[in-house]
Enzyme design. Structure first.
Site, PDB file in Angstrom:
ATOM      1  N   GLU A 119       0.829  -1.217   0.000  1.00  0.00           N
ATOM      2  CA  GLU A 119       0.000   0.000   0.000  1.00  0.00           C
ATOM      3  C   GLU A 119       0.859   1.261   0.000  1.00  0.00           C
ATOM      4  OE1 GLU A 119      -2.540  -1.262   3.315  1.00  0.00           O
ATOM      5  OE2 GLU A 119      -4.226  -0.932   1.950  1.00  0.00           O
ATOM      6  N   GLU A 141      -4.583  -9.340   2.846  1.00  0.00           N
ATOM      7  CA  GLU A 141      -5.443  -9.035   3.992  1.00  0.00           C
ATOM      8  C   GLU A 141      -6.660  -9.944   4.097  1.00  0.00           C
ATOM      9  OE1 GLU A 141      -3.803  -6.850   2.271  1.00  0.00           O
ATOM     10  OE2 GLU A 141      -3.159  -5.199   3.543  1.00  0.00           O
TER      11      GLU A 141
END
Ligand code: NAD
Length: 775
Positions: A119, A141
């Site tokens: 990210e 995730e």
């Protein structure tokens, strides 16, 4: 700043090296969050003053950045929602500021960049990964019950388009090798490790005007937004695809990812999309499922792989040569994984033909790997050369470990072990791959019971990650440590258990299968049983799995278990299961998939074509109606597509179940969903009480990775500890749930005990919660 090292070169390029002073890896912990605003401010200042012409972000650790701080995330409760929202928004603002600095920013990814790590890289204008071996990038995730809440959903959707973002990256959680990440578009370049920073600086010099595509005029999401008629046409299939992927399991993360992606894509302003993403992330991180999954797939997995159950003071052993006795289905595959890990293997069977056939299993797998470009001719040949088929025990004379996988028969195994022992060196580890026979009893057949241990693999060995290590009464710590070292060397995840009939995994999975066959004996529609298994989140529904494992084996294990129980003076209530198994085998000759007929019908290629009609017509299944299938499913907060599938299943082919026109004492659909979960969890607790299991981690990892206990639960023990009563399980008359201010327990061990007592009252004593749980 202690986390970010600042280094500016003569060309005005600032290299920020991330290096958490207190941890071996970089995470989005308090240090990171605390210092990010300072870093941003300093960068902005340097850009404004004209000093900084570009920025490279890299790391001093072996990995680039590990991601979110799981230790703190697992503690978050709904009460923390506001604080977490603030934190995340702060971090997102920081990353947003970096991608809008006004100078080119490049991520020089020197090692794994997963989750939060990627990210950060996504908030730069160009991502270069080094060609370091084993480097992985991705957004895993979802596998922890979360979504990439640091801008991952929003930016990947804007980079790849909704469809690819969802199906290739976000809902799969795939960890990409650098070349695959390049192909998918997650990164832009791969450079040799020692030229990484130079490559980053070169790009900066060539692209002084760089900015994110979404900050450029006229930007459109690739493939369009959900309002685009072309995409809108496909949109309805997304939830169905996601449901298919999770097979109807109650996993909130994939659905939240879907919503965050689609809703975010409709917002022109990226800040608004990022805020939507935060909302869904906070919902997940403060919920139950993510905690279960973080516990299992992060902490428990780390415990097992990190030698949590390994005796501490024993020196590590490195194995060179495995003697594999028995070249059948298991032996052949164990030989393969050992050879793949670099060990020499003697693959011994009775006839040379059998031993060679065992080796041909490896040849087949290697041919496939070659075709797919996963190996080279050279490597493949070397691997195969390491496997030596044999019929001669004397070939085992220089093995440092032997694993026996001959037929499941104590007498035969004793005989084989006598011959093995006579051939191998004095300090050779003696392992048996038996799936059910008590290790202590097998060990009476060897002269060195302290060196004897159970090394239980799962089929197919090359795909299944788990190995169950079983200590016999006399197994020494050195042998246990050695067996764990061996497992590590072949890159499997071990759990350690004490001896018992069926050990842990084989013993517990029987309760899943039995519960389903009990339902069948009770007259419940098999299609409803399967739908309930899917909704519980099992990777394969119970009757389908039973077909794969074969009823002949079930009968054998069943009769042995019964005999043992009777010998111990226990009365056995089998709920009609024996009768079903006997009829299926003796009257209808339907043992399972291998024979092309079992609970299911199979076509010539061995594919399932539907449940066997005879289950209704001959065995009388389906005569019991299931209460309120429809509203139960809808009310449980489960997916509507899954509910649709359950209803379709319920309607098939006898038209029973769903509907309100059923007797008041009819079993509820949610009971069918929870019964197998409770049956397995309760048996696990018994294993803990008996000392068969000595850690929660072994229980959780063994159940998920060995026998398909649903991942969303975090494993059998975590399911008990963090039980969260589904809304569909209506409370007994007049009771008010603790979560609604009443005193009826619905969560945790107390909630589990209360629900188990209800199931016991309705379905039988086997659900009576154990004293250890009540305490
Ligand atoms: P299999 O029938 O495929 O293979 C057994 C092999 O042992 C045969 O090739 C046979 O020729 C050989 N054998 C018999 N006597 C021998 C001897 N004296 N010397 C050398 N070889 C001999 O059986 P399998 O499915 O591979 O199972 C083997 C063991 O693994 C059993 O104990 C079983 O319980 C256990 N196990 C099986 C599974 C599974 O899914 N099949 C899973 C875990 C453990």
């Amino acid at each position: 700043m202690s986390m970010f090292k600042w280094d500016q070169d003569g060309d005005g390029i600032v290299t920020i090296t991330m290096d958490d002073p207190n941890q071996p890896v970089n995470t989005m912990n308090d240090t990171f969050q605390g210092e990010l605003p300072e870093l941003v401010e300093k960068l902005q200042g340097a850009v404004e003053s004209g000093e900084a012409k570009g920025v490279v972000i890299t790391s001093a650790k072996k990995t680039f950045f590990a991601g979110g701080d799981i230790k703190s995330m697992i503690k978050s409760t709904p009460e923390d929602a506001e604080a977490i929202t603030k934190q995340i928004n702060g971090m997102k603002a920081g990353l947003r500021a970096i991608e809008t600095l006004g100078v080119p920013v490049v991520a020089a990814i020197n090692g794994a960049a997963l989750g939060g790590g990627l990210e950060i890289a996504l908030a730069t204008h160009h991502r270069i990964a080094s060609d370091a071996k084993g480097l992985k990038v991705g957004l895993p995730e979802v596998t922890l019950g979360l979504l990439p809440g640091g801008g991952g959903v929003t930016r990947v959707v804007r980079m790849l388009g909704i469809q690819d973002a969802l199906m290739k990256v976000l809902t799969t959680g795939r960890q990409f090798r650098a070349e695959d990440a390049l192909k998918t578009g997650l990164i832009d370049e791969v450079a040799p490790a020692d030229q990484l920073i130079d490559a980053a600086k070169k790009w900066i010099k060539e692209n002084p005007e760089a900015s994110q595509p979404w900050d450029q005029k006229g930007f459109k999401i690739p493939g369009g937004t959900p309002t685009n008629p072309q995409l809108a046409q496909f949109l309805p299939s997304f939830p169905a695809n996601v449901t298919k992927q999770i097979k109807g399991a109650p996993m909130p993360a994939p659905k939240a990812i879907l919503k965050a992606a689609v809703e975010g894509a409709q917002l022109k302003n990226i800040e608004e999309a990022l805020a939507v993403e935060t909302r869904y992330f906070v919902e997940l991180v403060t919920g139950t499922t993510s905690k279960n999954m973080m516990q299992a797939f992060f902490f428990d997995l780390q415990y097992c792989n990190g030698g949590g159950s390994r005796p501490k003071d024993v020196e590590k052993k490195q194995f060179k040569k495995l003697g594999m006795v028995g070249a059948g289905m298991m032996g052949a595959a164990i030989a393969y994984v050992a050879a793949k890990a670099g060990m020499e293997v003697v693959l011994k069977d009775i006839k040379m033909e059998a031993a060679e056939k065992g080796k041909s299993y490896s040849e087949g797998l290697e041919a496939k790997a070659l075709k797919r470009g996963k190996t080279t001719e050279e490597k493949s040949k070397a691997l195969l050369d390491r496997i030596k088929p044999s019929v001669d025990y004397s070939d085992l004379s220089d093995c440092d470990i032997v694993i026996e996988a001959v037929f499941e028969n104590t007498e035969l195994k004793h005989k084989v072990w006598a011959e093995i022992e006579a051939a191998v060196p004095e300090d050779c580890v003696l392992g048996s791959n038996t799936s059910t026979l008590p290790i202590t009893e097998l060990a009476t057949g060897v002269k060195r019971p302290k060196d004897f241990i159970g090394i239980h693999f799962f089929s197919p060995v090359d795909k299944m990650p788990l190995v169950e290590i079983i200590k016999g009464e006399e197994t020494s710590d050195e042998t246990l440590a050695a067996a764990l070292d061996f497992t590590g060397q072949i890159r499997k995840t071990p759990i350690v258990v004490n001896d018992s009939r069926g050990f842990y995994t084989s013993r517990v999975i029987g309760f899943f299968l039995n519960e389903a066959m009990r339902m069948l004996a009770e007259g419940i529609d098999p299609a409803v049983i399967e739908a309930a298994g899917r909704q519980a989140g099992y990777p394969a529904p119970p009757l389908q799995l039973q077909d794969e494992l074969n009823l002949k084996l079930a009968r054998k294990i069943g009769s042995e278990t019964r005999a043992a129980q009777e010998a111990a003076g226990l009365t056995v209530d089998d709920g009609g299961v024996t009768e079903i198994v006997d009829k299926m085998l003796d009257v209808y000759d339907r043992p399972g998939k291998l024979e092309g007929k079992g609970f299911y019908e199979y076509n010539e290629e061995g594919r399932r074509t539907g449940l066997w009609r005879g289950l209704w017509d001959e065995l009388g299944a389906g005569k019991v109606k299931v209460a309120d299938g429809e509203s139960t499913v809808a009310g449980s907060g489960l997916d509507s597509a899954a509910a649709g599938a359950a209803q379709k299943a319920a309607a098939d082919p006898s038209g029973v179940a769903a509907g309100s026109n059923v007797p008041a004492d009819a079993p509820a659909f949610i009971d069918l969903v929870e019964r197998p979960l409770f049956a397995e969890a309760l048996e696990t607790q018994k294993c803990i009480d008996e000392g068969v299991l000595t850690s929660d981690a072994d229980a959780n990892i063994g159940s998920i990775m060995g026998i398909g206990f649903p991942a969303w639960t975090g494993g059998t023990r975590q399911y008990i500890k963090n039980y969260d009563r589904p809304a569909a399980a209506t409370l007994p008359e007049g009771k008010v749930a603790d979560r609604d201010g009443g005193d009826y327990p619905t969560r945790g061990v107390a909630g589990f005990v209360a629900r188990a007592e209800e199931l016991a009252a309705k379905y039988g004593e086997r659900f009576t919660p154990l004293e250890s749980l009540k305490k």
